[in-house]
Design an enzyme around this catalytic site. Structure first.
Site, PDB file in Angstrom:
ATOM      1  N   ASP A  16       3.230   1.536  11.343  1.00 37.47           N
ATOM      2  CA  ASP A  16       3.110   2.244  10.067  1.00 37.47           C
ATOM      3  C   ASP A  16       3.746   3.626  10.239  1.00 37.47           C
ATOM      4  O   ASP A  16       3.144   4.518  10.839  1.00 37.47           O
ATOM      5  CB  ASP A  16       1.635   2.397   9.679  1.00 37.47           C
ATOM      6  CG  ASP A  16       0.950   1.074   9.360  1.00 37.47           C
ATOM      7  OD1 ASP A  16       1.252   0.074  10.042  1.00 37.47           O
ATOM      8  OD2 ASP A  16       0.088   1.063   8.463  1.00 37.47           O
ATOM      9  N   LYS A  45       3.903   1.468   1.800  1.00 41.86           N
ATOM     10  CA  LYS A  45       2.495   1.855   1.907  1.00 41.86           C
ATOM     11  C   LYS A  45       2.275   3.151   1.142  1.00 41.86           C
ATOM     12  O   LYS A  45       3.136   4.030   1.127  1.00 41.86           O
ATOM     13  CB  LYS A  45       2.141   2.011   3.383  1.00 41.86           C
ATOM     14  CG  LYS A  45       0.720   2.447   3.681  1.00 41.86           C
ATOM     15  CD  LYS A  45       0.496   2.482   5.198  1.00 41.86           C
ATOM     16  CE  LYS A  45      -0.810   3.126   5.570  1.00 41.86           C
ATOM     17  NZ  LYS A  45      -1.009   3.223   7.034  1.00 41.86           N
ATOM     18  N   LYS A  61       0.994  -2.039   1.061  1.00 44.72           N
ATOM     19  CA  LYS A  61      -0.273  -1.673   1.704  1.00 44.72           C
ATOM     20  C   LYS A  61      -0.834  -0.448   0.996  1.00 44.72           C
ATOM     21  O   LYS A  61      -0.156   0.578   0.869  1.00 44.72           O
ATOM     22  CB  LYS A  61      -0.085  -1.379   3.191  1.00 44.72           C
ATOM     23  CG  LYS A  61      -1.383  -0.938   3.881  1.00 44.72           C
ATOM     24  CD  LYS A  61      -1.203  -0.757   5.375  1.00 44.72           C
ATOM     25  CE  LYS A  61      -2.455  -0.176   6.028  1.00 44.72           C
ATOM     26  NZ  LYS A  61      -2.291   0.018   7.492  1.00 44.72           N
TER      27      LYS A  61
END
Length: 227
Positions: A91, A155, A184
Site C-alpha cells: 500500500d 485506496k 480499498k
C-alpha cells in the site's frame, strides 16, 4: 456483499508507537477471525509473516507512508524490502504534492515502476490517494493515473491526515474505474454500518484497525438473523 465480511478486511496496525507485542496480537486476531490480511509498517513484515506461517492470511505493507513525499527510489527500495521479507501486497502513498501540481508524468513513472516491481514478484499494488486532501477533479485524475500505471487497487486514505474514507469518494472512484481495478476504503471505518456502506458503495477491500469490534457486531447480526 459477495463474500463474508472478514475476507474484505486488511486488519491494520500502523501506529508509530506500535511495538512487537502489538503486531503479534494483530496476527493472533487475524488468525482468530480469518481476515484477508494484516497491514503493517515495513519493519514488521518479517515478524508478521512468521506469526502467520501456515495460514493463507496475507501480509500487506505500507510504503512511502504516510506522506507519500519521499523519493521514488526510496519507495521502490521499501517495496522491494517488504516483498523480500514476505509481503504480498504493498500500500503506497501517491505523491500528493505532485498530483496537485499536475506533474502527471512524474506520478505515472513512479507508480508504473512500483507496479512492475510488485507484479514481477507476484505481489499486488494498492495506491493511497489521501482523498481528504483532494478535489473531485484531483480524485478523478488520480483514478486515471492509477489505472494507467497497472496498479491493482486505488485506496482512499492513510488514516493519518485530516480525514478518512467517505462514501461519496468511494462512489466517485467506482464511477470512474468501474471494474477495471479494485477499491480499498480505509481511515475511520470503525462500525459495522460504515463497513457495510463502504462495500455497498463499491469498496472491494477495507482497511480497519477496529476489525475485531466490527466482526463481533457482524457475527451478532448474523446470529440474530438466523434465529
Amino acid at each position: 456483499m459477495n463474500k463474508p465480511l472478514n475476507k474484505y478486511i486488511d486488519h491494520t496496525m500502523l501506529k508509530p508507537d506500535a511495538g512487537e507485542k502489538a503486531i503479534i496480537n494483530l496476527c493472533r486476531e487475524a488468525l482468530e477471525y480469518d481476515f484477508y490480511s494484516v497491514c503493517v509498517n515495513s519493519c514488521y513484515v518479517s515478524l508478521a509473516r512468521t506469526h502467520l506461517r501456515g495460514s493463507d492470511i496475507r501480509v500487506s505493507a505500507v510504503a512511502g507512508f504516510p506522506l507519500g513525499a519521499m523519493a521514488s527510489a526510496a519507495k521502490l527500495a521499501e517495496t522491494r524490502d517488504s516483498i523480500d521479507n514476505g509481503a504480498s501486497e504493498i500500500d503506497v502513498v501517491i505523491n500528493i504534492g505532485a498530483l496537485k501540481d499536475q506533474r502527471y508524468d512524474y506520478i505515472l513513472s513512479e507508480l508504473s515502476a512500483l507496479a512492475e516491481l510488485c507484479h514481477s514478484r507476484n505481489a499486488r499494488l494498492k495506491v493511497i490517494t489521501e482523498t481528504c486532501l483532494l478535489t473531485e477533479n484531483e480524485i478523478t485524475e488520480a483514478c486515471r493515473l492509477v489505472m494507467k500505471s497497472g496498479a491493482d487497487f486505488i485506496k482512499t486514505s492513510t488514516g493519518f491526515s485530516i480525514g478518512g474514507a467517505e462514501i461519496r469518494d468511494v462512489r466517485l472512484m467506482k464511477k470512474i474505474i468501474g471494474n477495471k481495478i479494485m477499491i480499498k476504503a480505509s481511515g475511520g471505518i470503525s462500525t459495522l454500518e460504515t463497513a457495510e456502506a463502504m462495500i455497498e458503495a463499491g469498496a472491494d477491500r477495507l482497511g480497519c484497525s477496529a476489525s475485531v469490534e466490527i466482526m463481533d457486531k457482524y457475527i451478532e447480526k448474523i446470529r440474530t438473523e438466523c434465529r
